[in-house]
Write a protein that holds these residues in place. Sequence first.
Motif, PDB file in Angstrom:
ATOM      1  N   MET A   1       0.840  -1.180   0.000  1.00 39.40           N
ATOM      2  CA  MET A   1       0.000   0.000   0.000  1.00 39.40           C
ATOM      3  C   MET A   1       0.888   1.246   0.000  1.00 39.40           C
ATOM      4  N   LYS A   2       0.435   2.259  -0.711  1.00 36.49           N
ATOM      5  CA  LYS A   2       1.183   3.508  -0.746  1.00 36.49           C
ATOM      6  C   LYS A   2       0.787   4.379   0.445  1.00 36.49           C
ATOM      7  N   HIS A   3       1.786   4.876   1.154  1.00 39.41           N
ATOM      8  CA  HIS A   3       1.585   5.740   2.321  1.00 39.41           C
ATOM      9  C   HIS A   3       2.184   7.107   2.019  1.00 39.41           C
ATOM     10  N   ILE A   4       1.497   8.146   2.463  1.00 32.99           N
ATOM     11  CA  ILE A   4       1.963   9.517   2.263  1.00 32.99           C
ATOM     12  C   ILE A   4       2.403  10.075   3.608  1.00 32.99           C
ATOM     13  N   LEU A   5       3.678  10.425   3.691  1.00 29.01           N
ATOM     14  CA  LEU A   5       4.241  10.984   4.912  1.00 29.01           C
ATOM     15  C   LEU A   5       4.619  12.441   4.695  1.00 29.01           C
ATOM     16  N   SER A   6       4.233  13.293   5.608  1.00 28.81           N
ATOM     17  CA  SER A   6       4.688  14.677   5.635  1.00 28.81           C
ATOM     18  C   SER A   6       5.576  14.783   6.868  1.00 28.81           C
ATOM     19  N   ILE A   7       6.854  15.068   6.650  1.00 31.01           N
ATOM     20  CA  ILE A   7       7.825  15.037   7.732  1.00 31.01           C
ATOM     21  C   ILE A   7       8.466  16.417   7.878  1.00 31.01           C
ATOM     22  N   LEU A   8       8.356  16.979   9.060  1.00 25.44           N
ATOM     23  CA  LEU A   8       8.976  18.262   9.371  1.00 25.44           C
ATOM     24  C   LEU A   8      10.354  17.963   9.966  1.00 25.44           C
ATOM     25  N   VAL A   9      11.408  18.490   9.315  1.00 25.35           N
ATOM     26  CA  VAL A   9      12.777  18.188   9.727  1.00 25.35           C
ATOM     27  C   VAL A   9      13.587  19.469   9.856  1.00 25.35           C
ATOM     28  N   GLU A  39       7.735  27.847   6.123  1.00 27.47           N
ATOM     29  CA  GLU A  39       7.627  29.246   6.529  1.00 27.47           C
ATOM     30  C   GLU A  39       8.671  29.606   7.587  1.00 27.47           C
ATOM     31  N   ASN A  40       9.171  28.603   8.304  1.00 31.33           N
ATOM     32  CA  ASN A  40      10.249  28.756   9.277  1.00 31.33           C
ATOM     33  C   ASN A  40      11.553  28.333   8.591  1.00 31.33           C
ATOM     34  N   VAL A  41      12.484  29.250   8.383  1.00 34.96           N
ATOM     35  CA  VAL A  41      13.697  28.967   7.612  1.00 34.96           C
ATOM     36  C   VAL A  41      14.591  27.895   8.240  1.00 34.96           C
ATOM     37  N   THR A  42      14.382  27.564   9.495  1.00 31.00           N
ATOM     38  CA  THR A  42      15.189  26.524  10.136  1.00 31.00           C
ATOM     39  C   THR A  42      14.614  25.131   9.918  1.00 31.00           C
ATOM     40  N   MET A  43      13.456  25.052   9.246  1.00 32.50           N
ATOM     41  CA  MET A  43      12.769  23.770   9.038  1.00 32.50           C
ATOM     42  C   MET A  43      12.523  23.515   7.548  1.00 32.50           C
ATOM     43  N   SER A  44      12.476  22.242   7.193  1.00 30.68           N
ATOM     44  CA  SER A  44      12.081  21.814   5.848  1.00 30.68           C
ATOM     45  C   SER A  44      10.966  20.790   5.989  1.00 30.68           C
ATOM     46  N   ARG A  45      10.155  20.682   4.950  1.00 35.97           N
ATOM     47  CA  ARG A  45       9.113  19.662   4.929  1.00 35.97           C
ATOM     48  C   ARG A  45       9.430  18.681   3.815  1.00 35.97           C
ATOM     49  N   MET A  46       9.446  17.409   4.181  1.00 30.68           N
ATOM     50  CA  MET A  46       9.613  16.340   3.208  1.00 30.68           C
ATOM     51  C   MET A  46       8.253  15.694   2.998  1.00 30.68           C
ATOM     52  N   THR A  47       7.902  15.500   1.752  1.00 35.89           N
ATOM     53  CA  THR A  47       6.718  14.718   1.430  1.00 35.89           C
ATOM     54  C   THR A  47       7.224  13.462   0.747  1.00 35.89           C
ATOM     55  N   ILE A  48       6.971  12.330   1.389  1.00 37.21           N
ATOM     56  CA  ILE A  48       7.481  11.054   0.887  1.00 37.21           C
ATOM     57  C   ILE A  48       6.309  10.110   0.671  1.00 37.21           C
ATOM     58  N   ILE A  49       6.258   9.515  -0.507  1.00 37.62           N
ATOM     59  CA  ILE A  49       5.274   8.475  -0.776  1.00 37.62           C
ATOM     60  C   ILE A  49       6.055   7.176  -0.854  1.00 37.62           C
ATOM     61  N   VAL A  50       5.721   6.279   0.053  1.00 43.92           N
ATOM     62  CA  VAL A  50       6.459   5.025   0.176  1.00 43.92           C
ATOM     63  C   VAL A  50       5.493   3.853   0.054  1.00 43.92           C
ATOM     64  N   ASP A  51       5.944   2.809  -0.621  1.00 41.21           N
ATOM     65  CA  ASP A  51       5.140   1.602  -0.796  1.00 41.21           C
ATOM     66  C   ASP A  51       5.549   0.604   0.291  1.00 41.21           C
ATOM     67  N   ALA A  52       4.647   0.377   1.258  1.00 36.54           N
ATOM     68  CA  ALA A  52       4.957  -0.524   2.375  1.00 36.54           C
ATOM     69  C   ALA A  52       3.667  -1.104   2.954  1.00 36.54           C
ATOM     70  N   HIS A  74       3.616  13.305   9.981  1.00 39.78           N
ATOM     71  CA  HIS A  74       2.169  13.308   9.802  1.00 39.78           C
ATOM     72  C   HIS A  74       1.834  12.322   8.682  1.00 39.78           C
ATOM     73  N   ASP A  75       1.015  11.325   8.991  1.00 35.92           N
ATOM     74  CA  ASP A  75       0.576  10.346   8.002  1.00 35.92           C
ATOM     75  C   ASP A  75      -0.673  10.899   7.318  1.00 35.92           C
ATOM     76  N   LEU A  76      -0.556  11.241   6.049  1.00 36.23           N
ATOM     77  CA  LEU A  76      -1.671  11.823   5.299  1.00 36.23           C
ATOM     78  C   LEU A  76      -2.379  10.803   4.410  1.00 36.23           C
ATOM     79  N   THR A  77      -2.050   9.524   4.575  1.00 39.22           N
ATOM     80  CA  THR A  77      -2.564   8.485   3.696  1.00 39.22           C
ATOM     81  C   THR A  77      -4.084   8.467   3.633  1.00 39.22           C
ATOM     82  N   ASP A  78      -4.740   8.452   4.765  1.00 42.64           N
ATOM     83  CA  ASP A  78      -6.198   8.325   4.793  1.00 42.64           C
ATOM     84  C   ASP A  78      -6.898   9.638   5.118  1.00 42.64           C
ATOM     85  N   GLU A  79      -6.173  10.736   5.086  1.00 44.85           N
ATOM     86  CA  GLU A  79      -6.767  12.031   5.410  1.00 44.85           C
ATOM     87  C   GLU A  79      -7.294  12.719   4.162  1.00 44.85           C
TER      88      GLU A  79
END
Length: 158
Positions: A1-9, A39-52, A74-79
């Motif tokens: 199943m494909k999962h959508i992750l939004s990761i603040l790093v 919007e915060n220059v010290t942070m990046s957002r990764m959006t990763i779609i992974v098959d697992a 943040h798991d956005l798969t079912d949202e």
Amino acid sequence: MKHILSILVENKSGVLSRVIGLISRRGFNIESLTVAPTENVTMSRMTIIVDADEVGFEQITKQLNKLVSVYKIHDLTDEDAIERELALFKVCAPAERRHEVIEIANLFRAKVVDVGKTSLTIEATGDASKLGALEDLFQAYGIKQLTRTGKIVMSRGM
């Protein structure tokens, strides 16, 4: 199943490598990856779609939470979420057929960003099905080059 992750790093070198290494070492395929500052220059957002599968996905999120540079997952798969992707199409368009390609682009609310002697470059944004439909129509004219960004996803509302 494909999962959508939004990761603040943390927005610093090496973080992307550690996150991607963690996922790939466990043998999971990354279908799409986008990274950009927030919007915060010290942070990046990764959006990763992974098959697992569910067990593998749980393993990935637990391991990611252990990384010091990861602030929030943040798991956005079912949202209910907004998904977009950007595509650039370089389409064969001799002068006598150029208007046809432009009409198709206009129907999809895409725009012409470059004009060559025998080609047009079209910029389009939307979900995967919209971009796929546009690609199918442009195939009839001949696509010289195609590039897509990968999905970016954001939850709706608050």
